[in-house]
Structures are given as structure tokens and as C-alpha cells.
Design an enzyme around this catalytic site. Structure first.
Site, short mmCIF file in Angstrom:
data_model
loop_
_atom_site.label_atom_id
_atom_site.label_comp_id
_atom_site.label_asym_id
_atom_site.label_seq_id
_atom_site.Cartn_x
_atom_site.Cartn_y
_atom_site.Cartn_z
N HIS A 74 0.80 -1.23 0.00
CA HIS A 74 0.00 0.00 0.00
C HIS A 74 0.84 1.28 0.00
CE1 HIS A 74 -2.42 -3.17 2.05
NE2 HIS A 74 -3.39 -2.68 1.31
N CYS A 96 4.14 -1.20 -3.70
CA CYS A 96 3.82 -1.56 -5.09
C CYS A 96 4.34 -0.48 -6.04
CB CYS A 96 2.31 -1.70 -5.22
SG CYS A 96 1.76 -1.94 -6.91
N GLU A 130 -3.32 2.95 1.66
CA GLU A 130 -2.82 3.55 0.41
C GLU A 130 -3.16 5.04 0.34
OE1 GLU A 130 -3.80 3.67 -4.26
OE2 GLU A 130 -3.99 1.67 -3.38
N CYS A 202 -5.29 0.87 -10.88
CA CYS A 202 -4.36 -0.13 -11.39
C CYS A 202 -5.04 -0.96 -12.48
CB CYS A 202 -3.91 -1.04 -10.25
SG CYS A 202 -2.91 -2.43 -10.79
N ASN A 232 -10.59 -3.37 -2.57
CA ASN A 232 -10.69 -4.01 -3.87
C ASN A 232 -11.73 -5.14 -3.85
OD1 ASN A 232 -9.13 -6.74 -5.13
ND2 ASN A 232 -9.56 -5.10 -6.56
#
Length: 293
Positions: A74, A96, A130, A202, A232
Site C-alpha cells: 500500500h 507496489c 494507500e 491499477c 478491492n
């Protein structure tokens, strides 16, 4: 009865990378702390805890020194790196690459518009790890919006630059983008000059949406496996539910209700980008071994 796991489900590369880094570090035998749950899936967190991964929060981080701390996929705000430097904490950075790129873009946008009294707006979940990392690139001046009601936080007399948390739904982002455009126009401002939007979702996440729509239509019942904390997971489960009313959200096989499945049903199993394949296989084995009416 066929019980099929969606071949496109399972970890995204960012989560896979973070878990691999954690396992590699723990294999050395040195203590390893992780700032927050490494993944929003309690079953996987529990598995790694048994291997020695110690989960800490931000308050606990402040009390640590001379140790190793994993930064999960995150990402983190700048102050985390500063704190690590001051306390001689070695960071194992599993942020990421997609999130890091977004952080850099947000920082560049903020630096460019701050002097013009502009606003960075993030479509995301308030308090999500995040989002904390992204907002940190603006000194926490970014405005976080989740629902239409949150648009009232924005001053439409001033320029607006919109970004998204990488794991939000594409449909939700573009709906919010259209609403902001309308509000900018209502304020009597030129939309092209006063509003810029950046689809920062993403592609591994957004590509899952059309795949899941197709997958959900192919089965009588869909069992969606995800941690309840997963942003998600909530978004992708919503996609399944739109296409197949008999879609059900579970964290593990023990949550499956007998009334959901009939002996003649074909069952599809899928999950979030934070759902491990071993957990979906466990759900599959449970359904196959069970007697259904």
C-alpha cells in the site's frame, strides 16, 4: 456439480511481491515487523504471523529502533521514512510500483498547483493505508472523497485535480469525475481550465472487472472470497453481484450458508487481488466435499 476457481483471481503482483519479500526476510531468522496488515486478508495475515511476522501500528512504530520493518504494498507517507531514519530502522520496502508511481504523480501535481490555490482530490477510502500514503505527498492537504456527499468538501471556485486510489472501481471513479465536472460548470468556471482528472486505477484491478462480469454469468452461484477490510474486494464483489444475484461474499469456507447452494448448481469461486489461491482452493474443497440439497 462443477466447482471452478476463476483462473484470473488471486494476488496482484504488488501483493505477491510483498509477501515474497516478507517470507524471504523471515527465512534469515531475524525478527521482522510489518507496519499494518501485510494484506487485507485475515487468513493470510494469520499464516504469516505463525511464521514470525509481527504486525505493528504507527504508534508502535514510534517506539521501535534498531530493527527491520516491512513497508507493505500500500505504500507509506514521507514521515514514515523520516521516522525510520531517525530511529535507525531498516525498511524493507515492498511498496507496489504502481502505488509509488501514483505517489510521485500526486506530489508533482501538488507542487504545481499549491501556489495557484488548487486542490488535489483523491477518490478513495478515508483512512485506507494507500490513501494515507498518497495524501502524505501533499502534506495531508488532499481532499479524500468516497461518496457524492463528500463533494461538498471541495471548493469549486478553485482548480481541482482528481486522482483515484488504485483499487477503486472504474465505474465509481468516472461517476465521480462526471459529478465534479458538473459542479465546476455550475460554479461558472471553465471545466477545461479548472478541472483535471487522472484515472490512476491499477490496470490489473480494472481489467478484473470485465473478466469477472463474464465469469459471474457462467455459473448458477458465485462464491466471492475476500477479507472484509479489502477495498478491492468490496468493489469486485459488487461487479459479481451486478451480473449474478446469487453471488455471496465470504472470508472463508465456514461462512458458506447451506441455503446458498443446490446439488444441481454449477459454482464459480473468485476473489480479490488480496485473496490467496490456497484459500480459494480450501473453499472449493469444502463445497466439493459437502452434501447439498
Amino acid at each position: 456439480m462443477d466447482v471452478i476457481i476463476d483462473k484470473n483471481s488471486g494476488y496482484c503482483f504488488g501483493v505477491e511481491f510483498a509477501i515474497q519479500m516478507a517470507e524471504d526476510e523471515m527465512a534469515t531468522g531475524e525478527p521482522l515487523f510489518c507496519l499494518g496488515d501485510i494484506v487485507h486478508n485475515s487468513m493470510e495475515v494469520e499464516r504469516l504471523a505463525k511464521k514470525g511476522l509481527k504486525i505493528i501500528d504507527r504508534e508502535e512504530l514510534k517506539k521501535l529502533s534498531d530493527c527491520k520493518v516491512l513497508i507493505r504494498a500500500h505504500g507509506e507517507p514521507p514521515e514514515t521514512y523520516q521516522l525510520a531514519l531517525e530511529n535507525n530502522i531498516e525498511l524493507v520496502d515492498a511498496s507496489c510500483p504502481v502505488v509509488l508511481k501514483l505517489q510521485n504523480r500526486v506530489k508533482a501535481s501538488f507542487d504545481a498547483i499549491d501556489s495557484k490555490d488548487g486542490q488535489i482530490v483523491i477518490y478513495g477510502q478515508e483512512g485506507h493505508a494507500e490513501v494515507i500514503g498518497i495524501a502524505g505527498q501533499t502534506g495531508d492537504k488532499a481532499i479524500v472523497i468516497t461518496t457524492e456527499k463528500d463533494l461538498d468538501k471541495i471548493d469549486f471556485e478553485k482548480p481541482v485535480t482528481l486522482y483515484s486510489q488504485t483499487t477503486k472501481s472504474t465505474q465509481g471513479f468516472y461517476k465521480m469525475k462526471d459529478l465534479i465536472e458538473a459542479r465546476v460548470a455550475e460554479a461558472g468556471k471553465n471545466v477545461d481550465e479548472n478541472f483535471e482528472y487522472n484515472d490512476s486505477i491499477c490496470r490489473q484491478v480494472s481489467n478484473r472487472e470485465p473478466q469477472l462480469r463474464k465469469f459471474s454469468k457462467e455459473f448458477d452461484v458465485v462464491i466471492f472470497v475476500s477479507g472484509k477490510k479489502s477495498s478491492n474486494g468490496k468493489a469486485l464483489y459488487g461487479v459479481c453481484k451486478q451480473e449474478n444475484e446469487r453471488s455471496y461474499f465470504v472470508e472463508n469456507e465456514t461462512e458458506i450458508e447451506p441455503s446458498w447452494i443446490r446439488a444441481t448448481d454449477n459454482v464459480g469461486i473468485c476473489g480479490a487481488t488480496s485473496t490467496p489461491m490456497w484459500l480459494m482452493e480450501k473453499v472449493q474443497n469444502y463445497i466439493q466435499a459437502h452434501s447439498w440439497n
